[in-house]
Enzyme design. Structure first.
Site, short mmCIF file in Angstrom:
data_model
loop_
_atom_site.label_atom_id
_atom_site.label_comp_id
_atom_site.label_asym_id
_atom_site.label_seq_id
_atom_site.Cartn_x
_atom_site.Cartn_y
_atom_site.Cartn_z
N HIS A 1 0.81 -1.15 -0.12
CA HIS A 1 0.00 0.00 -0.11
C HIS A 1 0.78 1.28 0.12
O HIS A 1 1.85 1.27 0.50
CB HIS A 1 -0.84 -0.07 1.23
CG HIS A 1 -1.92 -1.03 1.06
ND1 HIS A 1 -2.94 -1.16 2.03
CD2 HIS A 1 -2.32 -1.90 0.18
CE1 HIS A 1 -3.82 -2.23 1.72
NE2 HIS A 1 -3.33 -2.74 0.65
N GLU B 1 0.67 4.05 2.00
CA GLU B 1 1.21 4.41 3.23
C GLU B 1 2.29 3.67 3.50
O GLU B 1 3.20 4.40 4.16
CB GLU B 1 0.04 4.56 3.93
CG GLU B 1 -0.98 5.25 3.69
CD GLU B 1 -2.22 4.54 2.86
OE1 GLU B 1 -3.33 4.97 2.56
OE2 GLU B 1 -1.77 3.09 2.29
N CYS C 1 -5.85 1.67 5.58
CA CYS C 1 -6.34 0.45 6.04
C CYS C 1 -5.94 -0.04 7.26
O CYS C 1 -5.03 0.78 7.78
CB CYS C 1 -5.98 -0.88 5.04
SG CYS C 1 -4.12 -1.34 5.34
N CYS D 1 -1.90 -0.71 7.46
CA CYS D 1 -1.35 0.71 7.28
C CYS D 1 -1.33 1.51 8.55
O CYS D 1 -0.35 2.01 9.02
CB CYS D 1 -1.61 1.17 6.27
SG CYS D 1 -1.20 0.47 4.78
#
Length: 164
Positions: free
Chosen positions: A78, A80, A106, A109
């Site tokens: 992801h 992040e 999410c 993260c």
């Protein structure tokens, strides 16, 4: 007309997201400390591996609040997390920094952001499974905002969207 700092960082997030290599959720993230963008990441396959856009997705099925199942690509890292990893790899300290991102992080993260010392999260859009993320960020004392009152789902995330 000069844009605000938040608008400026979100414009950077939008540009970073253009590098994303998973067409299901083209997102970006920027870490800002002391008024400077110090690290960025986009959703993509691990370095030196084939990309989703090239070979396809590694899909799993998971439960999502409000509906029984959601298909999720696990091939990518992801945005992040990639921003955190870029900082770890190249050295800028991020303790006390702020994260700007396309979609609300999410749960995984969010936990990584807490442990890395991020103190604020500004998401352009909400994310379809962000309820637990918000709870854990609040529990840890991390401030957060969602700038546009819209929840993105994967099929919408590859559009070029402007927070205004």
């Amino acid at each position: 007309m000069k844009i605000s700092k938040d608008q400026y960082y979100f414009k950077i997030v939008e540009a970073v997201a253009l590098r994303a290599t998973c067409n299901r959720g083209r997102s970006g993230a920027v870490i800002v400390k002391d008024g400077r963008a110090i690290s960025a990441g986009y959703v993509g396959s691990p370095a030196k591996t084939k990309e989703c856009d090239e070979i396809g997705h590694e899909m799993i099925t998971r439960r999502v609040a409000g509906k029984p199942y959601s298909f999720h690509c696990t091939r990518t890292v992801h945005a992040e997390t990639n921003a955190l990893l870029q900082a770890a790899r190249y050295g800028p300290p991020i303790d006390g920094a702020v994260m700007y991102c396309t979609m609300f992080p999410c749960y995984d993260c969010a936990k990584a952001l807490i442990n890395a010392g991020i103190v604020e999260v500004h998401a352009m859009f909400d994310y379809q499974t962000s309820v637990r993320s918000k709870e854990i960020l609040e529990e840890a004392g991390v401030k957060w905002t969602v700038c546009v009152d819209k929840t993105l789902k994967y099929e919408e995330a590859d559009r070029e969207l402007d927070p205004g």
